[in-house]
Design a protein around this motif. Structure first.
Motif, PDB file in Angstrom:
ATOM      1  N   UNK A 152     -10.742   2.068  -7.728  1.00 25.01           N
ATOM      2  CA  UNK A 152      -9.409   2.244  -8.298  1.00 25.01           C
ATOM      3  C   UNK A 152      -8.288   2.137  -7.265  1.00 25.01           C
ATOM      4  N   UNK A 153      -8.622   1.771  -6.035  1.00 17.58           N
ATOM      5  CA  UNK A 153      -7.586   1.672  -5.008  1.00 17.58           C
ATOM      6  C   UNK A 153      -6.638   0.510  -5.303  1.00 17.58           C
ATOM      7  N   UNK A 154      -5.354   0.760  -5.052  1.00 21.31           N
ATOM      8  CA  UNK A 154      -4.336  -0.281  -5.188  1.00 21.31           C
ATOM      9  C   UNK A 154      -3.408  -0.207  -3.982  1.00 21.31           C
ATOM     10  N   UNK A 155      -2.520  -1.153  -3.896  1.00 18.14           N
ATOM     11  CA  UNK A 155      -1.556  -1.154  -2.790  1.00 18.14           C
ATOM     12  C   UNK A 155      -0.657   0.073  -2.833  1.00 18.14           C
ATOM     13  N   UNK A 156      -0.476   0.634  -4.025  1.00 19.52           N
ATOM     14  CA  UNK A 156       0.433   1.783  -4.185  1.00 19.52           C
ATOM     15  C   UNK A 156      -0.258   3.127  -3.979  1.00 19.52           C
ATOM     16  N   UNK A 157      -1.583   3.161  -3.942  1.00 20.14           N
ATOM     17  CA  UNK A 157      -2.275   4.453  -3.952  1.00 20.14           C
ATOM     18  C   UNK A 157      -2.644   4.971  -2.562  1.00 20.14           C
ATOM     19  N   UNK A 158      -2.228   4.270  -1.528  1.00 24.94           N
ATOM     20  CA  UNK A 158      -2.378   4.785  -0.171  1.00 24.94           C
ATOM     21  C   UNK A 158      -3.801   5.033   0.279  1.00 24.94           C
ATOM     22  N   UNK A 159      -4.715   4.159  -0.079  1.00 25.23           N
ATOM     23  CA  UNK A 159      -6.101   4.306   0.348  1.00 25.23           C
ATOM     24  C   UNK A 159      -6.931   5.203  -0.537  1.00 25.23           C
ATOM     25  N   UNK A 160      -6.286   5.849  -1.506  1.00 29.33           N
ATOM     26  CA  UNK A 160      -7.001   6.692  -2.467  1.00 29.33           C
ATOM     27  C   UNK A 160      -7.175   5.921  -3.773  1.00 29.33           C
TER      28      UNK A 160
END
Length: 317
Positions: A152-160
């Motif tokens: 579920x990681x995305x560019x917006x989720x900061x590695x989470x």
């Protein structure tokens, strides 16, 4: 969306009447609201399409069957209570549960009265696409979410892992849930229901993984099947302290509220709104016409009214 309180491009047509993300929309109240002797009703409208479906059908019948002029006002769900108390709007047709506002305005100030059940039960939760749940059956248990965080990681989720929410104006428990359940996730806001729908549809088209805050009733389930992630069971009072919430969202009967003066002197309009009650299927039918089939709210309302005369006749005073 309110308990969307303890607790939400396809809907561009709502821009004329909805503004869940805007600040203090109560200033847009109709100058006709509460006018003595006036055949005008002012309805509060929120930004999710189910709320628009309620208002569009109520407006159509008030205008075409009872001879009223209907104004709609963009009001966020919490400020709507203040607007209703002051008579800036006459009715809220879909509230997801705001006990603090109800206590203040209904029980203490008595400037708002309960208008009865809408007939629809709302539920908020965390959802993954069904194709993902079929691939990883244990992903629907919150205790396994960290195991799949990388999906579920995305560019917006900061590695989470990303937990996608809609409008920042919706009052949700999601940030507290992520913290209190010690999950390796970041809440990321899409910005609005429409933006969230666009993102979900794009993920689904590409068969990508996503975890999202979502709610029922909602027409999108018919287009993108989703499966709920089981959070710790809801128990009465487990969400009383917003900072300590570590349980699922409740199932909430959606309710209507009327300005107290309007309820007493609103005549046929007030009587009609108290009787207005339909089903989840009814609401989804109209929502789908507005958001997916691109009918205007008035066109969708007319189509539903033309096909369900026996239902709405019972609402007329």
């Amino acid at each position: 969306m309110g308990r969307r309180t303890t607790l939400p491009a396809a809907v561009a047509v709502l821009a004329l009447t909805c503004g869940c993300g805007a600040a203090d929309m109560t200033r847009q109240a109709s100058p006709f609201a509460g006018a003595r002797g006036s055949k005008t009703v002012t309805l509060s409208v929120q930004s999710w399409v189910g709320a628009q479906a309620n208002v569009s059908v109520a407006q159509y019948l008030l205008e075409h069957e009872l001879g009223y002029r209907v104004d709609t006002v963009q009001v966020d769900e919490v400020p709507a209570w203040d607007a209703l108390s002051q008579g800036r709007v006459d009715a809220i047709l879909e509230d997801w549960g705001h006990p603090d506002q109800e206590k203040r305005y209904v029980d203490e100030k008595k400037t708002i009265v309960r208008g009865g059940d809408l007939g629809v039960t709302g539920h908020i939760g965390w959802f993954v696409p069904t194709y993902l749940a079929e691939r990883y059956p244990d992903i629907t248990d919150w205790r396994n979410l960290d195991k799949y965080a990388a999906l579920f990681r995305t560019a917006e989720s900061g590695g989470k892992g990303q937990l996608m929410d809609g409008s920042p104006s919706y009052v949700t428990n999601d940030k507290a849930l992520v913290k209190n359940l010690k999950l390796d996730y970041q809440v990321v806001f899409a910005g609005s229901e429409a933006a969230q729908i666009t993102q979900i549809k794009q993920f689904a088209k590409e068969k990508k993984a996503f975890l999202t805050y979502w709610y029922a009733p909602q027409w999108l389930f018919e287009k993108v099947p989703m499966t709920e992630v089981r959070l710790p069971p809801y128990k009465e009072g487990c969400d009383a302290d917003a900072a300590k919430v570590a349980c699922a969202y409740p199932h909430t009967p959606l309710r209507k509220y009327l300005n107290a003066d309007f309820a007493r002197s609103g005549g046929a309009a007030a009587a009609f709104l108290k009787k207005f009650k339909w089903t989840t299927e009814d609401q989804n039918e109209v929502s789908l016409m507005i958001a997916d089939q691109k009918l205007t709210p008035a066109e969708a309302a007319k189509k539903w009214v033309d096909g369900h005369e026996s239902r709405w006749k019972a609402w007329l005073p």
